[in-house]
Design an enzyme around this catalytic site. Structure first.
Site, PDB file in Angstrom:
ATOM      1  N   PRO A  97       0.832  -1.208   0.000  1.00 48.58           N
ATOM      2  CA  PRO A  97       0.000   0.000   0.000  1.00 48.58           C
ATOM      3  C   PRO A  97       0.868   1.261   0.000  1.00 48.58           C
ATOM      4  CG  PRO A  97      -0.603  -1.466   1.814  1.00 48.58           C
ATOM      5  CD  PRO A  97       0.612  -2.053   1.183  1.00 48.58           C
ATOM      6  N   GLY A 101       3.776   3.845   5.367  1.00 47.22           N
ATOM      7  CA  GLY A 101       4.872   3.499   6.260  1.00 47.22           C
ATOM      8  C   GLY A 101       5.521   2.162   5.963  1.00 47.22           C
ATOM      9  N   LEU A 102       5.221   1.592   4.784  1.00 49.11           N
ATOM     10  CA  LEU A 102       5.797   0.278   4.463  1.00 49.11           C
ATOM     11  C   LEU A 102       6.882   0.362   3.396  1.00 49.11           C
ATOM     12  CD1 LEU A 102       2.527  -1.891   4.539  1.00 49.11           C
ATOM     13  CD2 LEU A 102       4.355  -1.836   6.231  1.00 49.11           C
ATOM     14  N   GLY A 103       7.238   1.568   3.009  1.00 50.44           N
ATOM     15  CA  GLY A 103       8.371   1.732   2.089  1.00 50.44           C
ATOM     16  C   GLY A 103       8.051   1.418   0.637  1.00 50.44           C
ATOM     17  N   SER A 104       6.810   1.667   0.224  1.00 47.96           N
ATOM     18  CA  SER A 104       6.421   1.282  -1.139  1.00 47.96           C
ATOM     19  C   SER A 104       7.294   1.974  -2.196  1.00 47.96           C
ATOM     20  CB  SER A 104       4.944   1.558  -1.397  1.00 47.96           C
ATOM     21  OG  SER A 104       4.711   2.934  -1.323  1.00 47.96           O
ATOM     22  N   ALA A 106      10.402   3.166  -2.042  1.00 49.10           N
ATOM     23  CA  ALA A 106      11.769   2.640  -2.109  1.00 49.10           C
ATOM     24  C   ALA A 106      11.785   1.245  -2.713  1.00 49.10           C
ATOM     25  CB  ALA A 106      12.389   2.620  -0.708  1.00 49.10           C
ATOM     26  N   ALA A 107      10.752   0.447  -2.425  1.00 50.14           N
ATOM     27  CA  ALA A 107      10.716  -0.919  -2.968  1.00 50.14           C
ATOM     28  C   ALA A 107      10.524  -0.898  -4.485  1.00 50.14           C
ATOM     29  CB  ALA A 107       9.602  -1.721  -2.292  1.00 50.14           C
ATOM     30  N   ASP A 148      14.860   3.242   5.096  1.00 48.53           N
ATOM     31  CA  ASP A 148      13.928   2.506   4.222  1.00 48.53           C
ATOM     32  C   ASP A 148      14.678   1.845   3.065  1.00 48.53           C
ATOM     33  OD1 ASP A 148      11.931   3.564   5.768  1.00 48.53           O
ATOM     34  OD2 ASP A 148      10.695   4.189   4.067  1.00 48.53           O
TER      35      ASP A 148
END
Ligand code: PMV
Length: 309
Positions: A97, A101-104, A106-107, A148
């Protein structure tokens, strides 16, 4: 077609304080990933990025000035590699999402960088990919600490002290973690900016909170390497209380944290920028389903289970 990916991440302890030089602990979320699929095209057709989630079709021209994180990552990677845009379509999509806060971001950048290096037939070392992703994060997220991109590129739990000083985190026991999504999108740039303003307004109080978070991280390192999950849980609660003092929690995050604790979690806290986005709860393999159900009942729009080992 060849596919490359990079994981989402959670911050176990230390977000926000890490922007001010304190240590932090982070881990990848293996089951939640961003992908970049390379579809080679006939020679001379140039490079196009297809952002599947937004429907954008983006040609990559090395000379063009653009304000798009995907195109910028492609340009930076190709310039670094000294390569012309390969003749390919790269489809980019993510199960992570956005702005939670899950680093989308950067991923997605990390997956795209790997895909482009492969399409150009060259190696891209993790240290270089990490630096490229950081530059894109910096442009789009203000003053990122670099945690991140580092945990996402190296794809392993880390103790992060600075961009130059991070080490793998050796755990004495695996961690079973639930991630609960408030469903509220909250840009990290804003909560990071608010902490900066708080620091300007009330320097002593804010600095002491930031230092207290750093101390929690050091204690958590010891607890995690000893496999002391009870202490790890207590420290998560401490960390959440300190993040509340920094004003980066929200009623929705607090409700999910309280619900997890009432349902028997060993500890719980917000994870990432805060204000919305996600919280994490440290659970045992036996109780995780009860806690997950209670989190859904308290309004979590998604609950993921992950193991950090
Ligand atoms: O991108 P997020 O929301 O996971 O936040 C990263 C953690 C912060 O400490 C809030 C910011 C940073 O750059 O370290």
């Amino acid at each position: 077609m060849t596919t490359f990916s990079a994981p989402a991440k959670i911050i176990l302890y230390g977000e926000h304080a890490v922007v001010y030089g304190q240590p932090a602990l982070a881990a990848p979320v293996e089951s939640l990933r961003a992908f970049a699929e390379v579809h080679p095209q006939r020679s001379g057709s140039g490079l196009r990025l297809l952002a599947v989630d937004t429907g954008h079709d983006l040609p990559v021209d090395l000379a063009a000035e653009v304000d798009d994180a995907l195109v910028e990552m492609a340009q930076r990677t190709l310039r670094f590699l000294g390569a012309a845009p390969p003749s390919a379509v790269v489809e980019v999509y993510s199960k992570i999402p956005l702005a939670s806060g899950l680093g989308s971001g950067a991923a997605v950048s990390a997956a795209l960088g790997r895909a482009l290096a492969w399409a150009c037939g060259v190696e891209l070392a993790p240290i270089d990919l990490n630096a490229l992703v950081y530059e894109v994060e910096r442009r789009h997220h203000g003053t990122p600490s670099g945690i991140d991109n580092t945990v996402i590129v190296y794809d392993q739990p880390i103790l992060f002290r600075s961009r130059e000083d991070f080490t793998p985190l050796a755990l004495g026991a695996p961690l079973t973690i639930l991630i609960g999504d408030t469903g509220i999108r909250a840009p990290t740039r804003e909560s990071v900016g608010d902490v900066r303003r708080l620091l300007e307004r009330d320097r002593d109080m804010t600095l002491s909170t930031i230092e207290a978070i750093g101390a929690v991280v050091e204690q958590a390192c010891v607890a995690l390497s000893n496999g002391d999950l009870e202490m790890a849980g207590i420290l998560m609660q401490k960390n959440h209380a300190l993040l509340r003092q920094l004003t980066v929690s929200s009623p929705e995050l607090d409700r999910l944290v309280d619900t997890a604790l009432e349902a028997g979690a060993l500890g719980a806290k917000l994870s990432g920028g805060g204000r919305g986005g996600n919280m994490i709860a440290l659970v045992t393999p036996r109780m995780w389903e009860t806690v997950a159900d209670r989190l859904r009942g308290a309004g979590a729009v998604h609950v993921w289970k992950t193991t950090v080992a």
